[in-house]
Write a protein that holds these residues in place. Structure first.
Motif, PDB file in Angstrom:
ATOM      1  N   LEU A   1     -68.491 -14.298  24.278  1.00 52.02           N
ATOM      2  CA  LEU A   1     -67.043 -14.520  24.347  1.00 52.02           C
ATOM      3  C   LEU A   1     -66.479 -14.347  22.941  1.00 52.02           C
ATOM      4  O   LEU A   1     -66.993 -14.941  21.990  1.00 52.02           O
ATOM      5  CB  LEU A   1     -66.813 -15.942  24.874  1.00 52.02           C
ATOM      6  CG  LEU A   1     -65.397 -16.422  25.153  1.00 52.02           C
ATOM      7  CD1 LEU A   1     -64.692 -15.516  26.149  1.00 52.02           C
ATOM      8  CD2 LEU A   1     -65.435 -17.847  25.699  1.00 52.02           C
ATOM      9  N   VAL A   2     -65.445 -13.531  22.813  1.00 51.89           N
ATOM     10  CA  VAL A   2     -64.820 -13.306  21.504  1.00 51.89           C
ATOM     11  C   VAL A   2     -63.387 -13.833  21.563  1.00 51.89           C
ATOM     12  O   VAL A   2     -62.558 -13.305  22.296  1.00 51.89           O
ATOM     13  CB  VAL A   2     -64.804 -11.803  21.136  1.00 51.89           C
ATOM     14  CG1 VAL A   2     -64.283 -11.611  19.717  1.00 51.89           C
ATOM     15  CG2 VAL A   2     -66.194 -11.197  21.284  1.00 51.89           C
ATOM     16  N   ASN A   3     -63.120 -14.882  20.795  1.00 46.91           N
ATOM     17  CA  ASN A   3     -61.804 -15.505  20.855  1.00 46.91           C
ATOM     18  C   ASN A   3     -61.359 -16.062  19.506  1.00 46.91           C
ATOM     19  O   ASN A   3     -62.086 -16.820  18.899  1.00 46.91           O
ATOM     20  CB  ASN A   3     -61.824 -16.661  21.863  1.00 46.91           C
ATOM     21  CG  ASN A   3     -60.499 -17.393  21.888  1.00 46.91           C
ATOM     22  OD1 ASN A   3     -59.504 -16.870  22.329  1.00 46.91           O
ATOM     23  ND2 ASN A   3     -60.469 -18.615  21.365  1.00 46.91           N
ATOM     24  N   PRO A   4     -60.174 -15.721  19.028  1.00 50.58           N
ATOM     25  CA  PRO A   4     -59.332 -14.651  19.551  1.00 50.58           C
ATOM     26  C   PRO A   4     -59.810 -13.311  19.001  1.00 50.58           C
ATOM     27  O   PRO A   4     -60.206 -13.230  17.843  1.00 50.58           O
ATOM     28  CB  PRO A   4     -57.947 -14.991  18.997  1.00 50.58           C
ATOM     29  CG  PRO A   4     -58.229 -15.713  17.718  1.00 50.58           C
ATOM     30  CD  PRO A   4     -59.559 -16.400  17.865  1.00 50.58           C
ATOM     31  N   ALA A   5     -59.741 -12.289  19.821  1.00 53.01           N
ATOM     32  CA  ALA A   5     -60.286 -11.002  19.406  1.00 53.01           C
ATOM     33  C   ALA A   5     -59.548 -10.436  18.195  1.00 53.01           C
ATOM     34  O   ALA A   5     -60.118  -9.669  17.418  1.00 53.01           O
ATOM     35  CB  ALA A   5     -60.229 -10.014  20.572  1.00 53.01           C
ATOM     36  N   GLU A   6     -58.274 -10.849  18.000  1.00 50.76           N
ATOM     37  CA  GLU A   6     -57.558 -10.360  16.819  1.00 50.76           C
ATOM     38  C   GLU A   6     -58.108 -11.007  15.542  1.00 50.76           C
ATOM     39  O   GLU A   6     -57.710 -10.647  14.443  1.00 50.76           O
ATOM     40  CB  GLU A   6     -56.050 -10.581  16.943  1.00 50.76           C
ATOM     41  CG  GLU A   6     -55.591 -12.025  17.016  1.00 50.76           C
ATOM     42  CD  GLU A   6     -55.499 -12.504  18.464  1.00 50.76           C
ATOM     43  OE1 GLU A   6     -56.126 -11.883  19.349  1.00 50.76           O
ATOM     44  OE2 GLU A   6     -54.813 -13.516  18.704  1.00 50.76           O
ATOM     45  N   GLY A   7     -59.025 -11.977  15.703  1.00 53.04           N
ATOM     46  CA  GLY A   7     -59.696 -12.567  14.547  1.00 53.04           C
ATOM     47  C   GLY A   7     -60.718 -11.625  13.928  1.00 53.04           C
ATOM     48  O   GLY A   7     -61.226 -11.883  12.836  1.00 53.04           O
TER      49      GLY A   7
ATOM     50  N   ILE B   1     -66.612 -10.689  26.740  1.00 52.09           N
ATOM     51  CA  ILE B   1     -65.276 -11.074  27.206  1.00 52.09           C
ATOM     52  C   ILE B   1     -64.424 -11.338  25.965  1.00 52.09           C
ATOM     53  O   ILE B   1     -64.683 -12.270  25.209  1.00 52.09           O
ATOM     54  CB  ILE B   1     -65.328 -12.325  28.105  1.00 52.09           C
ATOM     55  CG1 ILE B   1     -66.244 -12.078  29.315  1.00 52.09           C
ATOM     56  CG2 ILE B   1     -63.926 -12.707  28.578  1.00 52.09           C
ATOM     57  CD1 ILE B   1     -66.387 -13.269  30.245  1.00 52.09           C
ATOM     58  N   LEU B   2     -63.465 -10.474  25.731  1.00 52.70           N
ATOM     59  CA  LEU B   2     -62.570 -10.621  24.583  1.00 52.70           C
ATOM     60  C   LEU B   2     -61.251 -11.226  25.052  1.00 52.70           C
ATOM     61  O   LEU B   2     -60.736 -10.848  26.103  1.00 52.70           O
ATOM     62  CB  LEU B   2     -62.300  -9.266  23.923  1.00 52.70           C
ATOM     63  CG  LEU B   2     -63.423  -8.637  23.096  1.00 52.70           C
ATOM     64  CD1 LEU B   2     -64.551  -8.116  23.961  1.00 52.70           C
ATOM     65  CD2 LEU B   2     -62.880  -7.504  22.218  1.00 52.70           C
ATOM     66  N   VAL B   3     -60.731 -12.171  24.265  1.00 53.05           N
ATOM     67  CA  VAL B   3     -59.481 -12.833  24.620  1.00 53.05           C
ATOM     68  C   VAL B   3     -58.479 -12.603  23.493  1.00 53.05           C
ATOM     69  O   VAL B   3     -58.806 -12.811  22.325  1.00 53.05           O
ATOM     70  CB  VAL B   3     -59.707 -14.352  24.811  1.00 53.05           C
ATOM     71  CG1 VAL B   3     -58.398 -15.053  25.179  1.00 53.05           C
ATOM     72  CG2 VAL B   3     -60.771 -14.619  25.873  1.00 53.05           C
TER      73      VAL B   3
END
Ligand SMILES: [Zn+2]
Length: 339
Positions: free
Chosen positions: A131-137, A160-162
């Protein structure tokens, strides 16, 4: 951690769950802040790893996999996040005042996935989830490192990118993911849900949160402060910036600037005789202010706030910067121009 999804996510849940055995190796959940994207991603992760999911598709909460997940040590799951303990709470709850929140996912974090990806799954399902959260990170370096994995994904691995800022992702990463638009509840559904949670003045607060119900839930503490801030802003040229600045700073710089952005957005709307979006309960005050505001200066000030928001994560002196902004705010009304 939420075990269930939100009512407005039921359709998208069904669609993904029905396809659970043919999911692509990367999903990108995108949508507004405060609509429960991360909670959904976690529920989906738990369900995909669960050995005996319920008929509804949700995790059983009883099997070995579910137990590992609750204890935060599932061998087939990794979280990539700027904060290591970011598994709880909503993706985008307001940052409390005076915390120095990390905002980037480092390349070292992505490289640490290497060993995890080389091994095979610990369970029969063969599934592993990142899980990648937040992907804009992801910054330039870590995004490129992740891209390499996305280009040749190991068997059984699902990313799963958020994100609520998909425009900040590398196009090459975007193109590797199946994009899922996460729904915003319609107003009545959001109000029903907030009523269930016992939230008072829900309509007013939902408007202010731009229709995102989870932001309303998270704003309880700051709600009274906001009321004070609005009262002061409504004074226009008579505002005392040295009284207001510390109050704003106590919300955290990002929230403080965003509070002013929303106020100015509605002031512009009033000046142009358009619909007020965030402060419909303060329409009279805003309309009175709008009569004496210089439109060109107002629009210029709006741009300055946008710039201030961008640098809000690394300010030199928050209170000084806010005082300066508030002094400029006062100037907007001093000419008494009505073009
Ligand atoms: Zn289970």
């Amino acid at each position: 951690m939420s075990e269930e999804i939100y009512p407005w996510q039921a359709d998208i849940w069904k669609r993904l769950y029905t396809a659970r055995d043919r999911l692509p190796h990367a999903l990108l959940l995108r949508g507004k802040p405060g609509i429960g994207k991360l909670d959904f991603a976690i529920a989906l992760t738990r369900a995909l790893l669960c050995e005996t999911p319920k008929d509804s598709g949700h995790a059983c909460n009883q099997c070995a996999s579910c137990n590992w997940f609750s204890q935060n040590n599932h061998p087939d799951y990794r979280l990539l996040s700027p904060e290591q303990d970011a598994t709880s709470g909503e993706d985008d709850a307001p940052v409390p005042a005076k915390t120095s929140k990390k905002t980037q996912i480092s390349i070292a974090q992505v490289r640490e996935l290497g060993t995890f990806l080389e091994l095979s799954s610990h369970r029969n399902s063969g599934r592993r989830i990142i899980l990648v959260n937040p992907a804009e990170g992801l910054n330039q370096a870590s995004a490129n490192a992740l891209l390499k994995v996305l280009e040749e994904p190991p068997q059984g691995v699902i990313f799963i990118l958020v994100t609520h800022q998909p425009q900040r992702l590398l196009p090459t990463i975007m193109s590797r993911c199946q994009k899922i638009d996460m729904p915003v509840p319609d107003e009545q559904a959001a109000l029903d849900w907030l009523a269930e949670k016992g939230i008072k003045e829900a309509k007013k607060r939902l408007d202010y949160a731009g229709g995102s119900p989870l932001l309303v839930l998270g704003d309880g503490e700051s709600s009274n402060k906001l009321t004070d801030i609005w009262q002061m802003l409504a004074r226009g040229a008579k505002l005392d910036p040295f009284a207001l600045a510390p109050l704003c700073v106590s919300l955290g710089m990002d929230v403080a600037v965003n509070t002013m952005q929303k106020w100015i957005y509605d002031l512009v709307a009033c000046r142009l005789a358009e619909k007020i979006r965030y402060h419909s309960h303060l329409a009279t005050s805003l309309q009175a202010l709008a009569k004496s505001v210089d439109l060109a200066m107002l629009l210029d000030f709006q741009r300055k706030l946008d710039e201030a928001r961008k640098s809000a994560n690394h300010p030199l002196n928050n209170e000084l910067q806010l005082e300066s902004l508030l002094l400029q705010y006062i100037q907007l009304f001093s000419r008494n121009v009505r073009a």
